[in-house]
Design a protein around this motif. Structure first.
Motif, PDB file in Angstrom:
ATOM      1  N   LEU A 114      50.083  23.485  48.974  1.00  0.00           N
ATOM      2  CA  LEU A 114      48.977  24.440  48.980  1.00  0.00           C
ATOM      3  C   LEU A 114      47.775  23.934  49.769  1.00  0.00           C
ATOM      4  CD1 LEU A 114      48.921  25.004  45.094  1.00  0.00           C
ATOM      5  CD2 LEU A 114      50.109  26.470  46.752  1.00  0.00           C
ATOM      6  N   ASP A 115      46.982  24.881  50.227  1.00  0.00           N
ATOM      7  CA  ASP A 115      45.616  24.643  50.683  1.00  0.00           C
ATOM      8  C   ASP A 115      44.802  25.791  50.097  1.00  0.00           C
ATOM      9  OD1 ASP A 115      43.140  24.662  52.006  1.00  0.00           O
ATOM     10  OD2 ASP A 115      43.980  23.825  53.843  1.00  0.00           O
ATOM     11  N   LEU A 116      43.839  25.504  49.263  1.00  0.00           N
ATOM     12  CA  LEU A 116      43.130  26.547  48.523  1.00  0.00           C
ATOM     13  C   LEU A 116      42.119  27.314  49.369  1.00  0.00           C
ATOM     14  CD1 LEU A 116      42.719  24.967  44.977  1.00  0.00           C
ATOM     15  CD2 LEU A 116      44.541  26.440  45.873  1.00  0.00           C
ATOM     16  N   HIS A 117      42.019  26.999  50.671  1.00  0.00           N
ATOM     17  CA  HIS A 117      41.308  27.896  51.574  1.00  0.00           C
ATOM     18  C   HIS A 117      42.112  29.179  51.780  1.00  0.00           C
ATOM     19  CE1 HIS A 117      39.102  24.195  52.972  1.00  0.00           C
ATOM     20  NE2 HIS A 117      38.103  25.074  52.942  1.00  0.00           N
ATOM     21  N   SER A 118      43.403  29.093  51.530  1.00  0.00           N
ATOM     22  CA  SER A 118      44.328  30.208  51.759  1.00  0.00           C
ATOM     23  C   SER A 118      44.424  31.101  50.535  1.00  0.00           C
ATOM     24  CB  SER A 118      45.722  29.645  52.104  1.00  0.00           C
ATOM     25  OG  SER A 118      46.741  30.560  51.799  1.00  0.00           O
ATOM     26  N   GLN A 119      44.295  32.420  50.745  1.00  0.00           N
ATOM     27  CA  GLN A 119      44.381  33.368  49.637  1.00  0.00           C
ATOM     28  C   GLN A 119      45.739  33.307  48.928  1.00  0.00           C
ATOM     29  OE1 GLN A 119      43.635  33.898  52.965  1.00  0.00           O
ATOM     30  NE2 GLN A 119      43.044  36.058  53.157  1.00  0.00           N
ATOM     31  N   PRO A 120      46.877  33.373  49.650  1.00  0.00           N
ATOM     32  CA  PRO A 120      48.170  33.311  48.964  1.00  0.00           C
ATOM     33  C   PRO A 120      48.350  32.020  48.160  1.00  0.00           C
ATOM     34  CG  PRO A 120      48.459  34.127  51.189  1.00  0.00           C
ATOM     35  CD  PRO A 120      47.052  33.639  51.101  1.00  0.00           C
ATOM     36  N   GLU A 176      42.189  38.063  47.742  1.00  0.00           N
ATOM     37  CA  GLU A 176      41.912  38.659  49.044  1.00  0.00           C
ATOM     38  C   GLU A 176      40.491  39.192  49.103  1.00  0.00           C
ATOM     39  OE1 GLU A 176      43.850  38.223  51.437  1.00  0.00           O
ATOM     40  OE2 GLU A 176      45.765  37.764  50.476  1.00  0.00           O
ATOM     41  N   VAL A 177      40.027  39.785  48.027  1.00  0.00           N
ATOM     42  CA  VAL A 177      38.661  40.299  47.967  1.00  0.00           C
ATOM     43  C   VAL A 177      37.661  39.159  48.145  1.00  0.00           C
ATOM     44  CG1 VAL A 177      36.941  41.281  46.383  1.00  0.00           C
ATOM     45  CG2 VAL A 177      39.200  42.353  46.605  1.00  0.00           C
ATOM     46  N   MET A 178      37.971  37.997  47.578  1.00  0.00           N
ATOM     47  CA  MET A 178      37.038  36.876  47.625  1.00  0.00           C
ATOM     48  C   MET A 178      36.999  36.177  48.980  1.00  0.00           C
ATOM     49  SD  MET A 178      35.536  36.928  44.757  1.00  0.00           S
ATOM     50  CE  MET A 178      34.635  35.377  44.892  1.00  0.00           C
ATOM     51  N   GLN A 179      37.999  36.381  49.824  1.00  0.00           N
ATOM     52  CA  GLN A 179      38.048  35.664  51.105  1.00  0.00           C
ATOM     53  C   GLN A 179      36.839  35.978  51.989  1.00  0.00           C
ATOM     54  OE1 GLN A 179      40.223  33.395  51.301  1.00  0.00           O
ATOM     55  NE2 GLN A 179      40.423  32.767  53.435  1.00  0.00           N
ATOM     56  N   PRO A 180      36.518  37.241  52.253  1.00  0.00           N
ATOM     57  CA  PRO A 180      35.313  37.497  53.048  1.00  0.00           C
ATOM     58  C   PRO A 180      34.015  37.138  52.324  1.00  0.00           C
ATOM     59  CG  PRO A 180      36.339  39.566  52.354  1.00  0.00           C
ATOM     60  CD  PRO A 180      37.288  38.475  52.006  1.00  0.00           C
ATOM     61  N   VAL A 181      34.045  37.150  50.990  1.00  0.00           N
ATOM     62  CA  VAL A 181      32.857  36.726  50.239  1.00  0.00           C
ATOM     63  C   VAL A 181      32.488  35.293  50.617  1.00  0.00           C
ATOM     64  CG1 VAL A 181      31.940  36.235  47.922  1.00  0.00           C
ATOM     65  CG2 VAL A 181      33.283  38.311  48.323  1.00  0.00           C
ATOM     66  N   LEU A 217      38.761  28.394  35.414  1.00  0.00           N
ATOM     67  CA  LEU A 217      39.902  28.269  36.323  1.00  0.00           C
ATOM     68  C   LEU A 217      39.645  29.054  37.601  1.00  0.00           C
ATOM     69  CD1 LEU A 217      42.769  27.482  37.130  1.00  0.00           C
ATOM     70  CD2 LEU A 217      43.608  29.367  35.695  1.00  0.00           C
ATOM     71  N   PHE A 218      39.088  30.254  37.479  1.00  0.00           N
ATOM     72  CA  PHE A 218      38.790  31.066  38.656  1.00  0.00           C
ATOM     73  C   PHE A 218      37.827  30.330  39.582  1.00  0.00           C
ATOM     74  CE2 PHE A 218      36.626  34.294  41.118  1.00  0.00           C
ATOM     75  CZ  PHE A 218      37.657  35.142  41.489  1.00  0.00           C
ATOM     76  N   ALA A 219      36.802  29.738  38.998  1.00  0.00           N
ATOM     77  CA  ALA A 219      35.817  28.998  39.798  1.00  0.00           C
ATOM     78  C   ALA A 219      36.462  27.793  40.472  1.00  0.00           C
ATOM     79  CB  ALA A 219      34.657  28.554  38.912  1.00  0.00           C
ATOM     80  N   GLU A 220      37.337  27.108  39.754  1.00  0.00           N
ATOM     81  CA  GLU A 220      38.034  25.957  40.338  1.00  0.00           C
ATOM     82  C   GLU A 220      38.875  26.392  41.533  1.00  0.00           C
ATOM     83  OE1 GLU A 220      41.477  22.638  39.161  1.00  0.00           O
ATOM     84  OE2 GLU A 220      40.715  24.032  37.634  1.00  0.00           O
ATOM     85  N   GLY A 221      39.612  27.489  41.362  1.00  0.00           N
ATOM     86  CA  GLY A 221      40.474  27.950  42.443  1.00  0.00           C
ATOM     87  C   GLY A 221      39.705  28.405  43.667  1.00  0.00           C
ATOM     88  N   HIS A 222      38.463  28.873  43.467  1.00  0.00           N
ATOM     89  CA  HIS A 222      37.676  29.417  44.575  1.00  0.00           C
ATOM     90  C   HIS A 222      36.557  28.483  45.035  1.00  0.00           C
ATOM     91  CE1 HIS A 222      39.765  33.095  43.369  1.00  0.00           C
ATOM     92  NE2 HIS A 222      39.530  33.492  44.590  1.00  0.00           N
ATOM     93  N   LEU A 281      36.537  25.880  47.029  1.00  0.00           N
ATOM     94  CA  LEU A 281      36.537  25.607  48.465  1.00  0.00           C
ATOM     95  C   LEU A 281      36.110  26.821  49.279  1.00  0.00           C
ATOM     96  CD1 LEU A 281      39.760  23.463  49.026  1.00  0.00           C
ATOM     97  CD2 LEU A 281      37.386  22.706  49.139  1.00  0.00           C
ATOM     98  N   ILE A 282      36.643  27.976  48.940  1.00  0.00           N
ATOM     99  CA  ILE A 282      36.343  29.160  49.752  1.00  0.00           C
ATOM    100  C   ILE A 282      34.890  29.585  49.592  1.00  0.00           C
ATOM    101  CG2 ILE A 282      36.893  31.068  48.179  1.00  0.00           C
ATOM    102  CD1 ILE A 282      37.977  30.654  51.860  1.00  0.00           C
ATOM    103  N   MET A 283      34.294  29.300  48.447  1.00  0.00           N
ATOM    104  CA  MET A 283      32.895  29.663  48.267  1.00  0.00           C
ATOM    105  C   MET A 283      31.960  28.717  49.028  1.00  0.00           C
ATOM    106  SD  MET A 283      33.129  32.433  46.782  1.00  0.00           S
ATOM    107  CE  MET A 283      31.380  32.744  46.575  1.00  0.00           C
TER     108      MET A 283
END
Length: 242
Positions: free
Chosen positions: A5-11, A173-178, A206-211, A213-215
């Motif tokens: 995995l790379d958590l920058h990636s939505q899938p 997917e919604v969070m990616q452009p955010v 858990l949601f915050a942990e997963g996101h 990097l993208i945030m």
């Protein structure tokens, strides 16, 4: 079981979040996309597709996030709650309907906005043309409207009163452009309320942990500019933007 995995990636985030939420044990194997590790000889031995996520369960290797999610649900059916992928034929069909739609719609459009904002200036050496960005944002807006009006309607979640794989795949997917500063919730109170329900159902920590990097993706441009591996990746991304 190993998850590459790379958590920058939505899938990748959808697989990571589901496995953690369902308490499915796995070994996290980082494949750093910004360093081109997916093109390494070592990773090529695991997946000739050279994309993440990849699941390795013993000698069985599986690619494609939605296939991995369904495999995990079915393998761990005795412990995974039914609402994730309902046994009811019509409810399961609704989950699969969303999963089939999203690839060329919300996923494609959210990814394009993200890549234009995060990578285009580095790869192309110029700002994104205004008309190109405007068109990408309009496509994203249309997909978000479809998510709201066709799939969510007045329901709490896509399939009804409980969270499912469809919601999980949608929220990442919604969070990616955010992550690159696009307020997708502006003027969409129903979408915002749904996102909060999904976060709560998954678990806010858990949601915050997963996101996490993208945030922080607004700083990704600077990080990539200083990345010695970026020159190798430029030619691959230039084809995407041409």
């Amino acid at each position: 079981m190993e998850l590459y995995l790379d958590l920058h990636s939505q899938p990748c985030r959808s697989v990571f979040l589901f496995a953690r939420a369902a308490r499915i044990p796995f070994d996290f194997k980082l494949v750093d996309l910004s360093k081109g590790q997916q093109y390494s000889e070592e990773f090529g031995k695991i997946s000739t597709a050279r994309r993440v996520p990849v699941m390795k369960d013993g000698s069985f290797v599986l690619t494609e996030s939605t296939a991995i999610l369904e495999y995990l649900v079915q393998k761990h059916a005795s412990s995974v709650a039914d609402h994730w992928l309902p046994a009811d034929l019509q409810q399961r069909a609704r989950v699969n309907e969303y999963l089939s739609w999203q690839h060329m719609n919300l996923r494609a459009h959210g990814s394009k906005v993200f890549l234009l904002k995060a990578l285009f200036p580095i790869v192309m050496g110029a700002e994104v043309p205004k008309e190109k960005m405007a068109a990408a944002l309009e496509d994203l807006s249309q997909s978000l409207r479809t998510l709201e009006e066709t799939f969510l309607q007045s329901k709490a979640f896509i399939v009804g009163e409980k969270v499912s794989l469809a919601d999980l795949v949608a929220i990442v997917e919604v969070m990616q452009p955010v992550g690159v500063g696009v307020d997708v919730f502006d003027g969409r109170p129903a979408l915002l309320a749904w996102s909060e329900r999904v976060k709560k159902a998954i678990g806010e920590e858990l949601f915050a942990e997963g996101h996490e990097l993208i945030m922080k993706a607004s700083g990704l441009t600077q990080e990539l500019q200083n990345n010695k591996d970026m020159e190798m990746l430029k030619s691959k991304y230039q084809k995407l933007f041409s």
